[in-house]
Structure formats: structure tokens, C-alpha cells
Design a protein around this motif. Structure first.
Motif, PDB file in Angstrom:
ATOM      1  N   PHE A  11       0.818  -1.213   0.000  1.00 47.66           N
ATOM      2  CA  PHE A  11       0.000   0.000   0.000  1.00 47.66           C
ATOM      3  C   PHE A  11       0.854   1.265   0.000  1.00 47.66           C
ATOM      4  O   PHE A  11       0.459   2.270  -0.593  1.00 47.66           O
ATOM      5  N   LYS A  12       2.030   1.224   0.601  1.00 45.98           N
ATOM      6  CA  LYS A  12       2.936   2.382   0.523  1.00 45.98           C
ATOM      7  C   LYS A  12       3.298   2.659  -0.929  1.00 45.98           C
ATOM      8  O   LYS A  12       3.282   3.790  -1.386  1.00 45.98           O
ATOM      9  N   CYS A  39      -8.248 -13.289  12.829  1.00 47.09           N
ATOM     10  CA  CYS A  39      -8.138 -11.892  12.424  1.00 47.09           C
ATOM     11  C   CYS A  39      -8.685 -11.696  11.015  1.00 47.09           C
ATOM     12  O   CYS A  39      -8.574 -12.570  10.157  1.00 47.09           O
ATOM     13  N   THR A  40      -9.254 -10.521  10.808  1.00 51.76           N
ATOM     14  CA  THR A  40      -9.701 -10.105   9.482  1.00 51.76           C
ATOM     15  C   THR A  40      -9.004  -8.794   9.135  1.00 51.76           C
ATOM     16  O   THR A  40      -9.064  -7.841   9.906  1.00 51.76           O
ATOM     17  N   LEU A  41      -8.341  -8.776   7.988  1.00 54.08           N
ATOM     18  CA  LEU A  41      -7.774  -7.529   7.469  1.00 54.08           C
ATOM     19  C   LEU A  41      -8.895  -6.845   6.706  1.00 54.08           C
ATOM     20  O   LEU A  41      -9.420  -7.383   5.720  1.00 54.08           O
ATOM     21  N   ARG A  42      -9.294  -5.669   7.200  1.00 55.77           N
ATOM     22  CA  ARG A  42     -10.363  -4.899   6.557  1.00 55.77           C
ATOM     23  C   ARG A  42      -9.745  -3.661   5.919  1.00 55.77           C
ATOM     24  O   ARG A  42      -9.208  -2.805   6.608  1.00 55.77           O
ATOM     25  N   LEU A  43      -9.844  -3.580   4.603  1.00 56.73           N
ATOM     26  CA  LEU A  43      -9.307  -2.429   3.880  1.00 56.73           C
ATOM     27  C   LEU A  43     -10.266  -1.257   3.986  1.00 56.73           C
ATOM     28  O   LEU A  43     -11.482  -1.447   4.033  1.00 56.73           O
ATOM     29  N   ARG A  48      -9.072   0.432  -1.021  1.00 57.57           N
ATOM     30  CA  ARG A  48      -9.531  -0.602  -1.955  1.00 57.57           C
ATOM     31  C   ARG A  48      -9.828  -0.005  -3.320  1.00 57.57           C
ATOM     32  O   ARG A  48      -9.413  -0.526  -4.356  1.00 57.57           O
ATOM     33  N   ASP A  49     -10.536   1.112  -3.344  1.00 56.08           N
ATOM     34  CA  ASP A  49     -10.906   1.742  -4.618  1.00 56.08           C
ATOM     35  C   ASP A  49      -9.687   2.306  -5.341  1.00 56.08           C
ATOM     36  O   ASP A  49      -9.585   2.200  -6.556  1.00 56.08           O
ATOM     37  N   VAL A  51      -6.629   1.234  -5.300  1.00 55.73           N
ATOM     38  CA  VAL A  51      -5.809   0.158  -5.869  1.00 55.73           C
ATOM     39  C   VAL A  51      -6.644  -0.709  -6.820  1.00 55.73           C
ATOM     40  O   VAL A  51      -6.123  -1.552  -7.523  1.00 55.73           O
ATOM     41  N   ARG A  52      -7.960  -0.482  -6.818  1.00 55.89           N
ATOM     42  CA  ARG A  52      -8.900  -1.221  -7.666  1.00 55.89           C
ATOM     43  C   ARG A  52      -8.932  -2.717  -7.331  1.00 55.89           C
ATOM     44  O   ARG A  52      -8.814  -3.570  -8.212  1.00 55.89           O
ATOM     45  N   LEU A  53      -9.095  -2.998  -6.043  1.00 52.12           N
ATOM     46  CA  LEU A  53      -9.301  -4.380  -5.604  1.00 52.12           C
ATOM     47  C   LEU A  53     -10.793  -4.615  -5.474  1.00 52.12           C
ATOM     48  O   LEU A  53     -11.572  -3.669  -5.348  1.00 52.12           O
ATOM     49  N   THR A  54     -11.204  -5.874  -5.504  1.00 51.67           N
ATOM     50  CA  THR A  54     -12.636  -6.171  -5.422  1.00 51.67           C
ATOM     51  C   THR A  54     -13.079  -6.506  -3.997  1.00 51.67           C
ATOM     52  O   THR A  54     -14.218  -6.263  -3.638  1.00 51.67           O
ATOM     53  N   LYS A  55     -12.165  -7.042  -3.201  1.00 43.25           N
ATOM     54  CA  LYS A  55     -12.528  -7.436  -1.838  1.00 43.25           C
ATOM     55  C   LYS A  55     -12.118  -6.360  -0.838  1.00 43.25           C
ATOM     56  O   LYS A  55     -11.137  -5.668  -1.036  1.00 43.25           O
TER      57      LYS A  55
END
Length: 109
Positions: A11-12, A39-43, A48-49, A51-55
Motif C-alpha cells: 500500500f505504501k 483476524c480479518t484484514l479490513r481495507l 480498496r478503490d 488500488v482497484r481491488l474487489t474485496k
């Protein structure tokens, strides 16, 4: 491997992070019985938008410690084929750039 550190680096590089910028996400850990953690990594929606990821959420397996659970969640993030594809297209991290420069200077001698 250090999946958690790699996620931060991803992400950096993807968002050109500066100190003081809002975090790309959170590691939300739940303690289960028998001292197990999940644990859940929550973006963040913004990350998310950008980097254009879907999850937005990457839920890890159960681990024996909080840190292990966070690492397992980061590993699920890295297992996402879209993340791998995006990472391959990013410019190298600053440490890699420094190593290449040092090597180039060494080879000039």
C-alpha cells in the motif's frame, strides 16, 4: 514470510503513502476459546478503490497468538490473485531501489 510487512509495503508503493496519511485498513482480531485468535484484514474503502481491488475483507485462519492471526489474515490478502497481479505492476519499494543504487555504485569501482 512477513506477509504483514509486505502488505504495508504494497500500500505504501501503490498509494505513495506519506506519514500521517489515513491507514489503508485495520487488523480486527477476535479471541476464541482455548486462547486462539482469528483476524480479518479490513481495507478502507478509499484504499480498496484506489488500488482497484474487489474485496474489502480478508479473513485469516485461526492462530495461536494475535500476531499469528494477523499474519494469517495478511497471507489471505496475498493469496488473492488480483493483489498478486497489482503487486507485480508496482514500482519497486524504496529498499530495493537503494540496493540497486548501491550495487550500481559498487560495480562502477
Amino acid at each position: 514470510g512477513n506477509f504483514k510487512g509486505a502488505a504495508i509495503d504494497f500500500f505504501k508503493r501503490a498509494l505513495h503513502f506519506e506519514p500521517g496519511d489515513p491507514p489503508f485498513g485495520t487488523y480486527d482480531t477476535v479471541k476464541h476459546e482455548k486462547d486462539n485468535f482469528q483476524c480479518t484484514l479490513r481495507l478502507s474503502e478509499k484504499a480498496r478503490d484506489a488500488v482497484r481491488l474487489t474485496k474489502m475483507e480478508y479473513k485469516g485462519e485461526v492462530g495461536g497468538t494475535k500476531l499469528e492471526a494477523e499474519t494469517l489474515a495478511a497471507r489471505v490478502f496475498w493469496d488473492d490473485p488480483l493483489v498478486k497481479e497489482k503487486a507485480a505492476k508496482l514500482p519497486p519499494g524504496i529498499n530495493i531501489q537503494k540496493r540497486k543504487k548501491t550495487r550500481a555504485e559498487y560495480l562502477k569501482r
